[in-house]
Motif scaffolding. Structure first.
Motif, PDB file in Angstrom:
ATOM      1  N   GLN A  99       0.830  -1.205   0.000  1.00 37.39           N
ATOM      2  CA  GLN A  99       0.000   0.000   0.000  1.00 37.39           C
ATOM      3  C   GLN A  99       0.864   1.254   0.000  1.00 37.39           C
ATOM      4  O   GLN A  99       0.586   2.215  -0.721  1.00 37.39           O
ATOM      5  N   TRP A 100       1.928   1.237   0.797  1.00 40.27           N
ATOM      6  CA  TRP A 100       2.868   2.367   0.814  1.00 40.27           C
ATOM      7  C   TRP A 100       3.519   2.552  -0.547  1.00 40.27           C
ATOM      8  O   TRP A 100       3.562   3.663  -1.095  1.00 40.27           O
ATOM      9  N   ALA A 101       4.013   1.466  -1.137  1.00 39.33           N
ATOM     10  CA  ALA A 101       4.714   1.565  -2.423  1.00 39.33           C
ATOM     11  C   ALA A 101       3.798   2.034  -3.532  1.00 39.33           C
ATOM     12  O   ALA A 101       4.222   2.772  -4.438  1.00 39.33           O
TER      13      ALA A 101
ATOM     14  N   VAL B 275      -2.653   2.043   7.351  1.00 37.52           N
ATOM     15  CA  VAL B 275      -3.864   1.340   7.762  1.00 37.52           C
ATOM     16  C   VAL B 275      -4.385   0.604   6.534  1.00 37.52           C
ATOM     17  O   VAL B 275      -4.745   1.236   5.531  1.00 37.52           O
ATOM     18  N   VAL B 276      -4.394  -0.721   6.571  1.00 33.44           N
ATOM     19  CA  VAL B 276      -4.754  -1.519   5.404  1.00 33.44           C
ATOM     20  C   VAL B 276      -6.208  -1.262   5.020  1.00 33.44           C
ATOM     21  O   VAL B 276      -7.117  -1.379   5.845  1.00 33.44           O
TER      22      VAL B 276
ATOM     23  N   ILE C 113      10.202  -5.356  -2.882  1.00 34.90           N
ATOM     24  CA  ILE C 113       9.361  -4.211  -3.228  1.00 34.90           C
ATOM     25  C   ILE C 113      10.267  -3.017  -3.512  1.00 34.90           C
ATOM     26  O   ILE C 113      11.108  -2.656  -2.682  1.00 34.90           O
ATOM     27  N   ALA C 114      10.100  -2.440  -4.684  1.00 35.30           N
ATOM     28  CA  ALA C 114      10.861  -1.256  -5.090  1.00 35.30           C
ATOM     29  C   ALA C 114       9.888  -0.104  -5.304  1.00 35.30           C
ATOM     30  O   ALA C 114       8.834  -0.288  -5.928  1.00 35.30           O
TER      31      ALA C 114
ATOM     32  N   ALA D  41       8.882   3.635   9.192  1.00 39.41           N
ATOM     33  CA  ALA D  41       7.818   4.284   9.957  1.00 39.41           C
ATOM     34  C   ALA D  41       6.591   4.531   9.086  1.00 39.41           C
ATOM     35  O   ALA D  41       5.447   4.343   9.530  1.00 39.41           O
ATOM     36  N   ALA D  42       6.832   4.947   7.837  1.00 40.86           N
ATOM     37  CA  ALA D  42       5.709   5.211   6.922  1.00 40.86           C
ATOM     38  C   ALA D  42       4.949   3.929   6.607  1.00 40.86           C
ATOM     39  O   ALA D  42       3.708   3.945   6.500  1.00 40.86           O
TER      40      ALA D  42
END
Length: 423
Positions: free
Chosen positions: A17-19, A136-137, A44-45, A130-131
């Motif tokens: 989700q962040w990526a 939150v999924v 993950i890149a 941290a990010a």
């Protein structure tokens, strides 16, 4: 920076989700199907320090130059239609996706997971962690309005297969991979949610999620195209498919029947011969070896017949050249290779693009690993065009109706993802 992950499944969803918030990202997930050639469970890149996008002409030369300029990690994809550079071929079929011929990028941030160990390669590693942990999924919400259509109905498909078999009788080809497209116009999906659900329904060893601005690859591939490990090149073509029964006794019988089927063996050995021939262009003389022939491997939906061919790479041969020498992969073309590709351009109704291409990486030590883009959805969010293709090997002994059913079996996981509006 290295840390221990307490909940790997939760972390994977948070990291994905962040990526996906970056303009460019790539996730490669083995889903626990590690083999002796695997280097990680999850990569993950995210973000791009530099990127290469080629629309047409000299793609492999530009990729080789880009790799020399950026010798670290590179993630990217190659489309099937690069065949037009390796051979005197063309691609004139319909293209609703409009992906580039290839795209590669040097990531800003790289996550490598092995078991419960996480390595973050980034100048802001603590900030990145941290990010990710703050994510939150989201709830999955995939396909509110999909009107799925096919380029072939069943009767049309059977008619074309029978015409292809006439070419086989004439000796134009021995085996070929005939593909058909399922598609939706005005499609609105959540690509990340679609990948997560597809990966849950059909976890496979070469799964990939790739975002390049508004273009997405949502991939649940079971097949390795080619890897390089030190001086060894490894290709693992798949030919031979059977449905999972769901109980041990029936599945044992199905696996035995698959392994001993003359038709499936014929398809597999033809592709193995083709791969062996392709690898000789990159190999030290006399080093091409079939390590495994007719191996049977089981996944969530299907049993597959997989063979492994290896060689020792020729001295002074670059990794991009090694890929070019064997591209596109034999399991998605046929034999003779050029005749098969030319014939399929005539009978297929859609440009393959990323389908039958490859997604993977180059690592800083000179190794690489690329999958075969099958069992995959492709999505252009800007054009709201969703597409997936399925194919099967056509030989003299092929039954057209059975091949059509095999295509639907291969598409079953994607169809399930796109419910409640399946075809």
């Amino acid at each position: 920076m290295k840390v221990i992950i307490k909940d790997t499944d939760k972390f994977k969803q948070q990291a994905l989700q962040w990526a996906s918030g970056f303009d460019v990202c790539c996730c490669l997930d083995s889903n626990g199907y590690a083999d002796k050639y695997s280097r990680f469970d999850l990569l993950i890149a995210a973000g791009r320090k530099a990127e290469l996008q080629v629309i047409s002409q000299d793609a492999f030369e530009k990729l080789s130059a880009f790799k020399n300029q950026h010798p670290g990690w590179l993630l990217g994809f190659l489309t099937y239609d690069l065949k037009n550079e390796t051979e005197q071929l063309g691609s004139g079929n319909f293209d609703g996706l409009h992906f580039p011929q290839l795209h590669f990028f040097e990531p800003e941030h790289l996550l490598i997971v092995k078991g419960n160990q996480l390595e973050i390669q980034s100048p802001e590693a603590e900030v990145v962690l941290a990010a990710i942990e703050a994510q939150v999924v989201r709830e999955e919400h995939i396909a509110p309005n999909i009107n799925l259509q096919s380029r072939f109905d069943r009767d049309e498909y059977i008619d074309v297969v029978n015409r292809i078999k006439e070419h086989i009788i004439r000796g134009d080809v021995y085996v070929t991979n005939f593909c058909q497209e399922f598609y939706a116009d005005a499609a609105q999906i959540d690509p990340l949610a679609a990948f997560i659900k597809l990966n849950q329904i059909s976890p496979n060893p070469f799964a990939a999620f790739y975002k390049q601005n508004n273009q997405y690859i949502i991939c649940a591939s079971p097949e390795r195209f080619m890897a390089k490990r030190d001086k060894t090149l490894i290709s693992q073509p798949i030919k031979g498919t059977a449905k999972i029964a769901g109980n041990a006794q029936d599945d044992a019988l199905i696996m035995q029947q698959l392994q001993s089927s003359p038709k499936e063996q014929q398809e597999n050995v033809m592709v193995v011969d083709l791969v062996r021939n392709d690898l000789t262009r990159s190999a030290k003389p006399g080093t091409v070896v079939t390590e495994e022939l007719f191996g049977i491997y089981s996944f969530r939906q299907v049993h597959q017949m997989i063979s492994t061919v290896t060689c020792q790479i020729a001295n002074n041969l670059g990794p991009v050249e090694a890929i070019r020498n064997t591209f596109p992969m034999g399991s998605m073309t046929g034999a003779p290779k050029v005749n098969s590709m030319r014939l399929m351009e005539h009978y297929e109704r859609s440009k393959r693009g990323v389908y039958s291409g490859a997604v993977g990486y180059f690592s800083p030590d000179g190794d690489f690993d690329f999958n075969v883009v099958i069992r995959s959805m492709l999505y252009n969010a800007g054009r709201q065009y969703l597409s997936f293709q399925v194919g099967s090997a056509i030989t003299y002994n092929a039954d057209a109706g059975a091949e059509y059913e095999e295509c639907l079996l291969k598409a079953s996981a994607i169809m399930e993802v796109l419910e409640p509006h399946p075809l």
